[in-house]
Design a protein around this motif. Structure first.
Motif, PDB file in Angstrom:
ATOM      1  N   LEU A  42     -66.049   2.092 -27.600  1.00 30.40           N
ATOM      2  CA  LEU A  42     -66.253   1.499 -28.918  1.00 30.40           C
ATOM      3  C   LEU A  42     -65.150   0.518 -29.300  1.00 30.40           C
ATOM      4  CD1 LEU A  42     -67.541   4.567 -30.957  1.00 30.40           C
ATOM      5  CD2 LEU A  42     -68.878   2.795 -29.806  1.00 30.40           C
ATOM      6  N   PHE A  45     -65.497  -1.959 -32.298  1.00 20.51           N
ATOM      7  CA  PHE A  45     -66.616  -1.625 -33.170  1.00 20.51           C
ATOM      8  C   PHE A  45     -66.185  -1.545 -34.634  1.00 20.51           C
ATOM      9  CE2 PHE A  45     -69.872   1.666 -34.674  1.00 20.51           C
ATOM     10  CZ  PHE A  45     -70.900   0.750 -34.811  1.00 20.51           C
ATOM     11  N   GLY A  46     -65.129  -0.797 -34.906  1.00 22.38           N
ATOM     12  CA  GLY A  46     -64.641  -0.684 -36.279  1.00 22.38           C
ATOM     13  C   GLY A  46     -64.198  -2.031 -36.837  1.00 22.38           C
ATOM     14  N   GLU A  47     -63.536  -2.812 -36.012  1.00 21.00           N
ATOM     15  CA  GLU A  47     -63.078  -4.133 -36.440  1.00 21.00           C
ATOM     16  C   GLU A  47     -64.257  -5.054 -36.731  1.00 21.00           C
ATOM     17  OE1 GLU A  47     -59.830  -2.130 -34.255  1.00 21.00           O
ATOM     18  OE2 GLU A  47     -61.956  -2.420 -33.840  1.00 21.00           O
ATOM     19  N   LEU A  49     -67.294  -4.100 -37.618  1.00 21.55           N
ATOM     20  CA  LEU A  49     -67.933  -3.618 -38.849  1.00 21.55           C
ATOM     21  C   LEU A  49     -67.153  -4.068 -40.079  1.00 21.55           C
ATOM     22  CD1 LEU A  49     -68.774   0.035 -37.738  1.00 21.55           C
ATOM     23  CD2 LEU A  49     -70.451  -1.768 -38.223  1.00 21.55           C
ATOM     24  N   SER A  60     -62.665   4.505 -41.182  1.00 25.51           N
ATOM     25  CA  SER A  60     -63.224   4.847 -39.872  1.00 25.51           C
ATOM     26  C   SER A  60     -64.530   4.089 -39.665  1.00 25.51           C
ATOM     27  CB  SER A  60     -63.504   6.354 -39.807  1.00 25.51           C
ATOM     28  OG  SER A  60     -64.559   6.687 -40.700  1.00 25.51           O
ATOM     29  N   TRP A  61     -64.953   3.995 -38.421  1.00 27.91           N
ATOM     30  CA  TRP A  61     -66.223   3.306 -38.167  1.00 27.91           C
ATOM     31  C   TRP A  61     -67.371   4.071 -38.823  1.00 27.91           C
ATOM     32  CZ3 TRP A  61     -70.084   5.856 -35.721  1.00 27.91           C
ATOM     33  CH2 TRP A  61     -69.768   6.847 -34.787  1.00 27.91           C
ATOM     34  N   GLN A  62     -67.261   5.395 -38.929  1.00 30.77           N
ATOM     35  CA  GLN A  62     -68.319   6.184 -39.558  1.00 30.77           C
ATOM     36  C   GLN A  62     -68.494   5.779 -41.022  1.00 30.77           C
ATOM     37  OE1 GLN A  62     -65.767   7.355 -37.719  1.00 30.77           O
ATOM     38  NE2 GLN A  62     -66.437   9.009 -36.371  1.00 30.77           N
ATOM     39  N   LEU A  64     -67.587   2.975 -42.341  1.00 29.74           N
ATOM     40  CA  LEU A  64     -68.056   1.588 -42.370  1.00 29.74           C
ATOM     41  C   LEU A  64     -69.558   1.499 -42.116  1.00 29.74           C
ATOM     42  CD1 LEU A  64     -65.054  -0.034 -40.516  1.00 29.74           C
ATOM     43  CD2 LEU A  64     -65.685  -0.406 -42.912  1.00 29.74           C
TER      44      LEU A  64
END
Length: 123
Positions: A42, A45-47, A49, A60-62, A64
């Motif tokens: 991942l 992924f967070g960046e 999002l 966190s990506w969750q 986001l």
């Protein structure tokens, strides 16, 4: 392993993979796939999002994914990730849509472009 196909199966047939259809279970499954790949699956992924929202670099990506899924959705802690049944199905579907979009962007533009966009948004 073809994770795009694995995530499609998790979206379309969650029980086949031992998932209950909840966002918590889907997110844990995705996190487990990431862990099984030395936390590299991942990357970005967070960046990606956060840059897409223009906000949430500290989340966190969750969290986001919830923000991308629900109007006004702005969880700041795991306790706020408790969703109603209708919200849950929206967020689970959006999680897998976002993962597919991310894989496409990552494959076409690469991680360097994702991180450059993130830096542009958040400095």
């Amino acid at each position: 392993m073809d994770y795009v196909e694995t995530f499609r199966m998790a979206r379309d047939r969650p029980r086949m993979l031992g998932l209950d259809g909840s966002f918590v279970a889907a997110a844990a499954f995705v996190n487990g796939c990431d862990a099984g790949n030395s936390w590299r699956l991942l990357d970005g992924f967070g960046e990606w999002l956060a840059a897409g929202l223009g906000d949430g670099a500290n989340l966190s990506w969750q969290a986001l994914v919830v923000r991308h899924s629900l109007p006004g959705g702005s969880p700041n802690s795991p306790a706020e990730l408790v969703l109603g049944e209708q919200e849950n199905s929206v967020v689970v579907a959006r999680l897998f849509e976002l993962l597919e979009e991310f894989w496409d962007v990552r494959q076409k533009r690469g991680l360097a472009e994702i991180f450059a966009q993130y830096t542009k948004v958040f400095g």
